[in-house]
Design a protein around this motif. Structure first.
Motif, PDB file in Angstrom:
ATOM      1  N   UNK A 120       0.480  -1.255   0.513  1.00 25.89           N
ATOM      2  CA  UNK A 120      -0.149  -0.126  -0.014  1.00 25.89           C
ATOM      3  C   UNK A 120       1.116   1.049   0.585  1.00 25.89           C
ATOM      4  N   UNK A 121       1.995   1.491   0.857  1.00 21.19           N
ATOM      5  CA  UNK A 121       3.452   2.548   1.098  1.00 21.19           C
ATOM      6  C   UNK A 121       3.735   2.670  -0.891  1.00 21.19           C
ATOM      7  N   UNK A 122       3.921   1.250  -1.592  1.00 20.45           N
ATOM      8  CA  UNK A 122       4.313   1.241  -2.624  1.00 20.45           C
ATOM      9  C   UNK A 122       4.073   1.731  -3.315  1.00 20.45           C
ATOM     10  N   UNK A 123       2.060   1.832  -3.444  1.00 22.78           N
ATOM     11  CA  UNK A 123       1.020   2.695  -3.721  1.00 22.78           C
ATOM     12  C   UNK A 123       1.313   4.001  -4.320  1.00 22.78           C
ATOM     13  N   UNK A 124       0.493   4.460  -2.901  1.00 25.61           N
ATOM     14  CA  UNK A 124       0.840   5.875  -2.567  1.00 25.61           C
ATOM     15  C   UNK A 124       2.288   6.456  -2.945  1.00 25.61           C
ATOM     16  N   UNK A 125       3.158   6.105  -2.626  1.00 27.42           N
ATOM     17  CA  UNK A 125       4.861   6.762  -2.849  1.00 27.42           C
ATOM     18  C   UNK A 125       4.208   6.796  -4.787  1.00 27.42           C
ATOM     19  N   UNK A 126       4.229   5.754  -5.746  1.00 23.36           N
ATOM     20  CA  UNK A 126       3.732   5.697  -7.008  1.00 23.36           C
ATOM     21  C   UNK A 126       3.351   7.149  -7.318  1.00 23.36           C
ATOM     22  N   UNK A 127       1.858   7.090  -6.484  1.00 27.66           N
ATOM     23  CA  UNK A 127       0.969   8.148  -7.361  1.00 27.66           C
ATOM     24  C   UNK A 127       1.193   9.483  -6.619  1.00 27.66           C
ATOM     25  N   UNK A 128       1.569   9.618  -5.722  1.00 32.72           N
ATOM     26  CA  UNK A 128       2.037  10.714  -4.962  1.00 32.72           C
ATOM     27  C   UNK A 128       3.353  11.753  -6.333  1.00 32.72           C
ATOM     28  N   UNK A 129       4.037  10.796  -6.705  1.00 32.98           N
ATOM     29  CA  UNK A 129       5.669  10.858  -7.535  1.00 32.98           C
ATOM     30  C   UNK A 129       4.848  10.653  -9.169  1.00 32.98           C
ATOM     31  N   UNK A 131       2.245  12.268  -9.883  1.00 37.80           N
ATOM     32  CA  UNK A 131       1.674  13.695 -10.177  1.00 37.80           C
ATOM     33  C   UNK A 131       2.242  14.565  -9.816  1.00 37.80           C
ATOM     34  N   UNK A 132       3.466  14.490  -8.905  1.00 41.22           N
ATOM     35  CA  UNK A 132       4.624  15.394  -9.697  1.00 41.22           C
ATOM     36  C   UNK A 132       5.690  15.498 -10.218  1.00 41.22           C
ATOM     37  N   UNK A 133       5.257  14.974 -11.155  1.00 47.17           N
ATOM     38  CA  UNK A 133       6.367  13.784 -12.277  1.00 47.17           C
ATOM     39  C   UNK A 133       7.698  13.415 -11.479  1.00 47.17           C
ATOM     40  N   UNK A 134       7.608  13.498 -11.209  1.00 48.67           N
ATOM     41  CA  UNK A 134       9.161  12.204 -10.148  1.00 48.67           C
ATOM     42  C   UNK A 134       8.536  10.339 -10.779  1.00 48.67           C
ATOM     43  N   UNK A 135       9.797   9.942 -10.961  1.00 52.93           N
ATOM     44  CA  UNK A 135       9.383   8.731 -10.837  1.00 52.93           C
ATOM     45  C   UNK A 135      10.458   7.725  -9.294  1.00 52.93           C
ATOM     46  N   UNK A 136      10.520   6.910  -9.305  1.00 49.25           N
ATOM     47  CA  UNK A 136      11.871   6.476  -8.810  1.00 49.25           C
ATOM     48  C   UNK A 136      11.844   5.145  -9.500  1.00 49.25           C
ATOM     49  N   UNK A 137      12.748   5.110  -8.793  1.00 48.44           N
ATOM     50  CA  UNK A 137      13.425   3.872  -9.411  1.00 48.44           C
ATOM     51  C   UNK A 137      14.751   2.700  -8.932  1.00 48.44           C
ATOM     52  N   UNK A 138      14.313   1.789  -8.786  1.00 49.16           N
ATOM     53  CA  UNK A 138      15.824   1.512  -7.574  1.00 49.16           C
ATOM     54  C   UNK A 138      15.791   2.228  -6.805  1.00 49.16           C
ATOM     55  N   UNK A 139      15.187   2.916  -5.505  1.00 51.30           N
ATOM     56  CA  UNK A 139      15.742   4.084  -4.283  1.00 51.30           C
ATOM     57  C   UNK A 139      16.379   4.738  -5.135  1.00 51.30           C
TER      58      UNK A 139
END
Length: 154
Positions: A120-129, A131-139
């Protein structure tokens, strides 16, 4: 009046008979008590000088029988104690096994909850990122749609 004196004399005779019987019984009981006290003293090892060899052998047999009785009683009590302790230990072992099983179930449930919270935390982080134009890839953070000059200026 004659009846009354007859009745009294009969009762007096009865009371006298009962008194004689009680005195005789008291004398017998006193004699038994003396014999028991003498026997007790002999069993305790006192006043043995007056005993014959036969009496000494008889005392020895009584003492040995008493010791056997005591040992049997002691063994029986120890056996009861051990069976009680075994039963108590068995109950405690069962109780602790049950507690251990319940704790294992709780640990498994908490691990499942942890996994679901991580997802759930990962999904929420993806949604926030996103929407802000930031993509998490391998931390590591990649900024989507921004030039290097734009990043340096911020």
């Amino acid at each position: 009046m004659h009846f009354m004196s007859y009745w009294l004399s009969c009762n007096v005779r009865r009371v006298n008979c009962v008194l004689k019987e009680l005195k005789h019984e008291e004398a017998c009981m006193s004699k038994k008590m003396e014999l028991l006290e003498a026997s007790k003293q002999k069993l305790l090892g006192k006043n043995l000088e007056s005993c014959s060899l036969e009496e000494l052998h008889e005392l020895e047999g009584k003492i040995e029988q008493g010791l056997r009785d005591i040992r049997v009683r002691k063994a029986s009590q120890q056996q009861k104690l051990h069976s009680t302790l075994d039963l108590s230990t068995s109950y405690m072992l069962t109780f602790y096994k049950l507690q251990f099983h319940l704790l294992q179930e709780q640990i498994a449930q908490l691990k499942e909850k942890e996994c679901s919270l991580i997802e759930e935390n990962a999904l929420m982080r993806d949604e926030v990122c996103i929407s802000d134009g930031i993509v998490w890839q391998n931390n590591f953070i990649d900024v989507v749609g921004k030039s290097t000059e734009q990043l340096n200026s911020t």
